[in-house]
Design a protein around this motif. Structure first.
Motif, mmCIF file in Angstrom:
data_model
loop_
_atom_site.group_PDB
_atom_site.id
_atom_site.type_symbol
_atom_site.label_atom_id
_atom_site.label_comp_id
_atom_site.label_asym_id
_atom_site.label_seq_id
_atom_site.Cartn_x
_atom_site.Cartn_y
_atom_site.Cartn_z
ATOM 1 N N ILE A 298 0.762 -1.247 0.005
ATOM 2 C CA ILE A 298 0.019 0.056 0.023
ATOM 3 C C ILE A 298 0.908 1.139 -0.260
ATOM 4 O O ILE A 298 0.266 2.285 -0.336
ATOM 5 C CB ILE A 298 -1.039 0.115 1.024
ATOM 6 C CG1 ILE A 298 -0.386 -0.043 2.716
ATOM 7 C CG2 ILE A 298 -1.991 -1.093 0.957
ATOM 8 C CD1 ILE A 298 -1.214 0.152 3.575
ATOM 9 N N GLU A 299 2.280 1.235 0.357
ATOM 10 C CA GLU A 299 2.842 2.278 0.385
ATOM 11 C C GLU A 299 4.514 1.887 -0.076
ATOM 12 O O GLU A 299 4.931 0.625 0.155
ATOM 13 C CB GLU A 299 3.207 3.199 1.531
ATOM 14 C CG GLU A 299 1.961 3.631 2.032
ATOM 15 C CD GLU A 299 2.014 4.484 3.326
ATOM 16 O OE1 GLU A 299 3.066 4.433 4.047
ATOM 17 O OE2 GLU A 299 0.960 5.151 3.619
ATOM 18 N N GLN A 300 5.045 2.738 -1.009
ATOM 19 C CA GLN A 300 6.410 2.218 -1.433
ATOM 20 C C GLN A 300 7.234 3.260 -0.833
ATOM 21 O O GLN A 300 7.062 4.572 -0.856
ATOM 22 C CB GLN A 300 6.593 2.243 -3.008
ATOM 23 C CG GLN A 300 5.675 1.352 -3.491
ATOM 24 C CD GLN A 300 6.393 -0.104 -4.070
ATOM 25 O OE1 GLN A 300 7.765 -0.107 -3.536
ATOM 26 N NE2 GLN A 300 5.770 -1.052 -4.628
ATOM 27 N N TYR A 301 8.605 3.007 -0.406
ATOM 28 C CA TYR A 301 9.685 3.750 0.236
ATOM 29 C C TYR A 301 10.958 3.638 -0.661
ATOM 30 O O TYR A 301 11.911 3.026 -0.312
ATOM 31 C CB TYR A 301 9.812 3.624 1.666
ATOM 32 C CG TYR A 301 8.675 3.421 2.328
ATOM 33 C CD1 TYR A 301 7.493 4.662 2.349
ATOM 34 C CD2 TYR A 301 8.256 2.330 3.239
ATOM 35 C CE1 TYR A 301 6.613 4.503 3.203
ATOM 36 C CE2 TYR A 301 7.125 2.213 3.838
ATOM 37 C CZ TYR A 301 6.141 3.354 4.019
ATOM 38 O OH TYR A 301 4.929 3.128 4.645
ATOM 39 N N CYS B 56 8.795 -1.241 1.693
ATOM 40 C CA CYS B 56 7.538 -0.858 1.167
ATOM 41 C C CYS B 56 6.665 -1.424 2.621
ATOM 42 O O CYS B 56 7.144 -2.122 3.421
ATOM 43 C CB CYS B 56 6.920 -1.787 0.194
ATOM 44 S SG CYS B 56 6.999 -3.526 0.304
ATOM 45 N N LEU B 57 5.312 -0.910 2.574
ATOM 46 C CA LEU B 57 4.422 -1.187 3.598
ATOM 47 C C LEU B 57 3.309 -2.172 3.008
ATOM 48 O O LEU B 57 2.673 -1.853 1.889
ATOM 49 C CB LEU B 57 3.687 0.043 4.182
ATOM 50 C CG LEU B 57 2.554 -0.231 5.118
ATOM 51 C CD1 LEU B 57 2.905 -0.757 6.470
ATOM 52 C CD2 LEU B 57 2.053 1.359 5.498
ATOM 53 N N HIS C 122 0.082 -4.741 9.455
ATOM 54 C CA HIS C 122 1.013 -4.114 8.511
ATOM 55 C C HIS C 122 2.272 -4.520 8.609
ATOM 56 O O HIS C 122 2.635 -4.692 9.803
ATOM 57 C CB HIS C 122 0.951 -2.536 8.860
ATOM 58 C CG HIS C 122 -0.309 -1.843 8.309
ATOM 59 N ND1 HIS C 122 -0.343 -0.301 8.455
ATOM 60 C CD2 HIS C 122 -1.295 -2.078 7.686
ATOM 61 C CE1 HIS C 122 -1.669 0.023 7.692
ATOM 62 N NE2 HIS C 122 -2.333 -1.163 7.319
ATOM 63 N N PHE D 102 -4.510 5.887 10.718
ATOM 64 C CA PHE D 102 -5.155 5.527 9.363
ATOM 65 C C PHE D 102 -6.710 5.787 8.967
ATOM 66 O O PHE D 102 -7.536 5.484 10.064
ATOM 67 C CB PHE D 102 -4.897 3.848 8.956
ATOM 68 C CG PHE D 102 -3.235 3.759 8.863
ATOM 69 C CD1 PHE D 102 -2.885 3.698 7.513
ATOM 70 C CD2 PHE D 102 -2.561 3.368 9.831
ATOM 71 C CE1 PHE D 102 -1.688 3.361 7.401
ATOM 72 C CE2 PHE D 102 -0.935 3.429 9.675
ATOM 73 C CZ PHE D 102 -0.602 3.377 8.382
ATOM 74 N N LYS E 100 -5.691 1.198 5.287
ATOM 75 C CA LYS E 100 -4.695 1.413 4.346
ATOM 76 C C LYS E 100 -4.431 2.686 3.946
ATOM 77 O O LYS E 100 -3.148 2.925 3.382
ATOM 78 C CB LYS E 100 -5.313 0.754 3.103
ATOM 79 C CG LYS E 100 -5.666 -0.755 2.732
ATOM 80 C CD LYS E 100 -6.304 -1.079 1.630
ATOM 81 C CE LYS E 100 -6.708 -2.374 1.506
ATOM 82 N NZ LYS E 100 -7.215 -2.744 0.076
ATOM 83 N N THR E 101 -5.139 3.850 4.178
ATOM 84 C CA THR E 101 -5.060 5.253 3.602
ATOM 85 C C THR E 101 -4.473 5.953 5.160
ATOM 86 O O THR E 101 -5.345 5.831 6.036
ATOM 87 C CB THR E 101 -6.235 6.009 3.275
ATOM 88 O OG1 THR E 101 -6.648 4.979 2.191
ATOM 89 C CG2 THR E 101 -5.844 7.008 2.702
ATOM 90 N N ARG E 102 -3.466 6.574 4.944
ATOM 91 C CA ARG E 102 -2.840 7.532 6.368
ATOM 92 C C ARG E 102 -3.971 8.642 6.329
ATOM 93 O O ARG E 102 -4.305 9.245 5.270
ATOM 94 C CB ARG E 102 -1.530 7.896 5.990
ATOM 95 C CG ARG E 102 -0.449 6.855 6.497
ATOM 96 C CD ARG E 102 0.964 7.284 6.271
ATOM 97 N NE ARG E 102 1.713 6.179 6.172
ATOM 98 C CZ ARG E 102 2.161 5.633 7.310
ATOM 99 N NH1 ARG E 102 1.900 5.926 8.529
ATOM 100 N NH2 ARG E 102 3.130 4.528 7.160
#
Length: 106
Positions: free
Chosen positions: A46-49, A58-59, A71, A94, A99-101
């Motif tokens: 759901i997130e890439q770093y 990633c998350l 998570h 969240f 999923k969404t911060r």
């Protein structure tokens, strides 16, 4: 960008390391290694770093073995993965979808 299928392949090939930091956090949070594995194997990124050092991470949003939302932060090091941390998401940080911060308030 990290591909979840690569992370799953690393698990299948037993090329995943759980860092000492992650082991301690898992213990504190009551999360088992099998929960982390289940999250990676059935979840979604759901997130890439991409700028994380020393490797991109990633998350992952998924579930513990008991079905509770989990998570996991994992890296892709090209030939294996490292589990950086895992936690049960907080509804204060969240949205309801977990999923969404939420937007940070100042």
């Amino acid at each position: 960008m990290i591909d979840i299928n690569n992370l799953r392949a690393y698990y299948e090939q037993e090329r995943v390391i759980i860092t000492v930091h992650a082991q301690e956090r898992l213990r504190q949070r009551g999360i088992k290694a099998k929960d982390v594995r289940n999250c990676v194997m059935t979840g979604e990124i759901i997130e890439q770093y991409p700028d994380d050092f020393p490797f991109p991470s990633c998350l992952i949003f998924g579930q513990a073995v008991n079905g509770k939302i989990l998570h996991v932060v994992a890296s892709d090091e090209g030939s294996g993965s490292r589990i950086i941390t895992a936690y049960f998401p907080d509804k204060e940080k969240f949205e309801d979808d977990l999923k969404t911060r939420r937007e940070r308030t100042k």
